[in-house]
Design a protein around this motif. Structure first.
Motif, short mmCIF file in Angstrom:
data_model
loop_
_atom_site.label_atom_id
_atom_site.label_comp_id
_atom_site.label_asym_id
_atom_site.label_seq_id
_atom_site.Cartn_x
_atom_site.Cartn_y
_atom_site.Cartn_z
N VAL A 476 0.85 -1.20 0.00
CA VAL A 476 0.00 0.00 0.00
C VAL A 476 0.87 1.24 0.00
CG1 VAL A 476 -1.65 1.36 1.33
CG2 VAL A 476 -1.93 -1.10 1.18
N SER A 477 1.85 1.27 0.88
CA SER A 477 2.71 2.43 1.02
C SER A 477 3.45 2.75 -0.28
CB SER A 477 3.72 2.18 2.15
OG SER A 477 4.63 3.25 2.28
N GLU A 478 4.01 1.72 -0.92
CA GLU A 478 4.82 1.97 -2.11
C GLU A 478 3.99 2.29 -3.34
OE1 GLU A 478 8.12 2.46 -2.72
OE2 GLU A 478 8.00 2.72 -0.56
N LEU A 479 2.75 1.83 -3.37
CA LEU A 479 1.88 2.28 -4.46
C LEU A 479 1.68 3.79 -4.38
CD1 LEU A 479 -1.16 -0.10 -5.09
CD2 LEU A 479 0.77 0.40 -6.58
N ASN A 480 1.61 4.31 -3.17
CA ASN A 480 1.35 5.74 -2.98
C ASN A 480 2.61 6.58 -2.92
OD1 ASN A 480 -1.77 6.09 -2.39
ND2 ASN A 480 -1.13 4.17 -1.46
N MET A 481 3.75 5.96 -2.57
CA MET A 481 5.01 6.69 -2.52
C MET A 481 5.66 6.78 -3.90
SD MET A 481 7.40 8.19 -0.65
CE MET A 481 8.36 9.13 -1.81
N HIS A 482 5.86 5.64 -4.53
CA HIS A 482 6.56 5.59 -5.82
C HIS A 482 5.67 5.11 -6.96
CE1 HIS A 482 10.20 5.19 -3.07
NE2 HIS A 482 10.51 6.22 -3.82
N TYR A 483 4.43 4.75 -6.67
CA TYR A 483 3.54 4.09 -7.62
C TYR A 483 4.29 2.92 -8.27
CZ TYR A 483 -0.48 3.70 -10.75
OH TYR A 483 -1.60 3.25 -11.41
N VAL A 484 4.70 2.00 -7.40
CA VAL A 484 5.55 0.89 -7.83
C VAL A 484 5.17 -0.37 -7.08
CG1 VAL A 484 7.40 1.21 -6.14
CG2 VAL A 484 7.96 0.30 -8.38
N SER A 485 5.34 -1.51 -7.77
CA SER A 485 5.28 -2.83 -7.15
C SER A 485 6.44 -3.62 -7.71
CB SER A 485 3.95 -3.51 -7.48
OG SER A 485 3.96 -4.87 -7.06
N HIS A 486 7.19 -4.26 -6.82
CA HIS A 486 8.33 -5.09 -7.27
C HIS A 486 8.34 -6.33 -6.40
CE1 HIS A 486 12.87 -5.36 -8.44
NE2 HIS A 486 12.12 -6.24 -9.07
N HIS A 487 7.91 -7.44 -7.00
CA HIS A 487 7.71 -8.68 -6.25
C HIS A 487 8.62 -9.77 -6.79
CE1 HIS A 487 5.27 -11.08 -3.45
NE2 HIS A 487 5.41 -12.07 -4.31
N PHE A 488 9.19 -10.56 -5.86
CA PHE A 488 10.03 -11.71 -6.21
C PHE A 488 9.31 -12.99 -5.80
CE2 PHE A 488 14.78 -10.51 -6.51
CZ PHE A 488 14.51 -9.34 -7.18
#
Length: 607
Positions: A476-488
């Motif tokens: 949630v935080s990173e969608l709003n901070m960087h508009y990013v998702s990076h999943h391994f």
């Protein structure tokens, strides 16, 4: 009449034809589907890229952060907020009330109070609120401590009554329309009494509360005269909460704007690789297959279905073997059938191939002692590291000769300073290092950035199939901070009890699918990218700056270091929007928009 001759071997020809078809099928299975490259480089030229600090140096300082080094809470949070404002491209001055005099507020457009103790500000606290009332903007980023000075100014924060007690924050409710992922409750790890007990004026706008019967306000804004007050009252200042503060800061002024990355990348770690080692008892119990059959017939089809459903572009990072030899002596992989089969299919799906390791031994020299944390071996020197990298590059080039391979993922996210410097100097084809956003023992921790040496730092923010509360909050935080998702995801997750093997792959895949469903409902148009494409997005994000001009007629954004395109989060706090020139606005939620800038000047008319 001439009779047609009957050939006795007609049935043999038919059988031979079947054998040919089977042989072709087997060949395809063993070698993968032929592919044509679908990727074009999204990297910028080195001359077009700036680090975030270089970019910010050209922007006038218009934000003031007041902190207190003698206050433990304030001192521990200051570096995190410095990173926050650097990423938001908010040029900021920092003043320590323990050692410095607070300057005149009229030199700034916004002030952030980063201390829970207001009394050290003295009369400046009253002057600050007078400045806000005359048209300034202030954000109290820390849970305020109830004292004499806070009691004097609290009514100007929208507080009607306040208590000396603090409320437990073990679950938060984000109001629908405030943030991406809003309208839901999120649990907080290691919860404590961190929220000031307050009752607010009815004109205060509350954006987040505790998710209990009390509904204690955690984020609110309040119009004070001609200015605006924002209060963060949840008392958690870790890296995983940055997006809550960027969202809060964007509530200031008639419009809030900051650059974002706009990228969703998904990495298959150790893929392609030899058959993973591990305990396959849960696989044998559930599927009656060996490990190799499971990956071919179950795991990989599941991952394909996930990609097809959401448009995910996988980046697979190659491991050539799992031997433990770190001497620098090389033993080439003799069986490449699994690599070509899975790798070619991945490429056909629009993915890409990156580097992980000749083996799975992290690049640490003998000055590193893993102790009881890992059973890894260290390398004697950089020559041995170079031998292993040279072999990995040779091997992947032999399998996928037409593909650009520019991404390196360190095994277990471990990478020593010496090895990183060696890679940067000796392997210019490696443009991205993808490690971890959060530091654990020995891990190489990163920010989304271009480093001073030009390497693109591209951390993962989530991994695996056990999607716990912390991962959910971070996403949630990173969608709003960087508009990013990076999943391994690691292919050997179903073999490791610590990573969920006991749950069974069906449950693990269900967990992963649910979280991807959440992601693409919260951000349905986020760009699906490979890791190299995310690297290009980070280059643009690192370089871009934004200055805004607000008039009654329009919002005008001027973008520094603009090359071809940029993405920015825009919050319209006052008024309606009209015609947009220089880019396109996409509505995200509430009054939040994504701006795709295609010109270095963007104008949004106000109705």
């Amino acid at each position: 009449m001439i009779k047609k001759r009957k050939y006795k071997f007609t049935s043999l020809l038919f059988a031979f034809g079947i054998l040919v078809v089977l042989a072709i099928g087997l060949f395809i299975e063993r070698n993968g589907i032929n592919y044509t490259s679908k990727q074009s480089s999204y990297y910028l030229n080195v001359s077009q890229v700036k680090t975030k600090s270089e970019a910010l140096s050209a922007i006038p300082v218009n934000n003031l952060v007041i902190f207190n080094s003698s206050n433990e809470t304030s001192a521990s949070a200051i570096n995190n907020f410095k990173q926050l404002f650097e990423d938001m491209k908010v040029s900021t001055a920092y003043v320590d009330v323990a050692t410095e005099t607070i300057p005149d507020f009229t030199s700034y457009k916004s002030v952030v109070v980063l201390t829970p103790d207001i009394e050290p500000l003295g009369v400046k606290a009253i002057e600050l609120m007078d400045w806000v009332e005359a048209g300034g903007n202030v954000m109290f980023a820390m849970t305020i401590q109830k004292d004499n000075m806070s009691s004097i100014i609290e009514h100007k924060l929208g507080v009607v009554t306040s208590a000396y007690e603090y409320a437990l924050v073990n679950k938060v409710h984000i109001k629908d329309g405030f943030m991406l992922g809003g309208g839901k409750d999120y649990k907080i790890d290691e919860a404590f009494e961190s929220a000031w007990g307050v009752e607010l004026d009815s004109s205060a706008h509350v954006h987040m509360t505790t998710a209990d019967d009390n509904k204690t306000p955690l984020i609110w804004d309040y119009q004070l005269g001609s200015g605006r007050v924002v209060v963060d009252n949840f008392g958690i200042y870790v890296k995983a909460m940055r997006g809550f503060y960027s969202a809060s800061y964007s509530l200031l002024d008639d419009v809030g704007v900051y650059p974002v990355i706009n990228s969703a990348a998904f990495t298959l770690d150790d893929f392609p690789s030899p058959v993973p080692n591990g305990d396959g008892k849960y696989i044998k119990h559930d599927y009656h297959m060996n490990i190799s059959e499971f990956y071919t017939n179950v795991w990989w089809p599941n991952m394909i279905s996930l990609s097809e459903k959401y448009g995910i572009k996988y980046t697979g990072v190659v491991i050539e073997n799992y031997e433990n030899d770190t001497s620098g002596k090389i033993k080439r992989q003799s069986d490449s059938s699994r690599f070509t089969y899975f790798g070619n299919m991945l490429l056909q799906m629009g993915g890409e191939i990156g580097y992980h390791g000749y083996n799975h031994q992290p690049f640490s020299l003998s000055n590193v002692d893993y102790g009881d944390a890992f059973e890894y071996h260290t390398w004697p020197n950089t020559k041995a590291i170079g031998n292993s990298l040279n072999e990995l590059i040779r091997f992947t080039n032999s399998l996928f000769p037409t593909e650009e391979k520019s991404v390196y993922v360190p095994p277990s996210n471990i990478l020593s300073v010496e090895a990183r410097d060696f890679i940067v100097k000796k392997y210019p084809q490696i443009k991205v290092i993808a490690s971890s956003y959060f530091s654990k023992t020995f891990e190489y921790e990163q920010e989304f950035a271009v480093a001073n040496d030009g390497m693109i730092e591209e951390p993962r923010i989530s991994s695996g199939t056990i999607i716990d509360d912390y991962i959910k909050l971070t996403m949630v935080s990173e969608l709003n901070m960087h508009y990013v998702s990076h999943h391994f995801v690691h292919p050997d997750d179903p073999l490791d009890v610590d990573r969920g093997a006991k749950l069974g792959w069906d449950r693990m895949f269900e967990n992963l699918s649910k979280q991807m469903d959440w992601l693409y409902k919260a951000a349905p148009n986020i760009r699906n990218q490979t890791e190299s494409q995310m690297g290009g997005a980070i280059q643009r994000f690192s370089s871009i700056t934004v200055t805004k001009e607000v008039t009654d007629a329009a919002f005008t954004f001027k973008l520094g270091n603009f090359v071809d395109e940029a993405y920015l989060m825009v919050r319209i706090n006052k008024g309606e929007i009209g015609k947009v020139s220089g880019g396109e606005l996409e509505h995200l939620t509430g009054n939040l928009y994504l701006l795709h800038a295609t010109n270095n000047t963007v104008t949004i008319q106000r109705k």
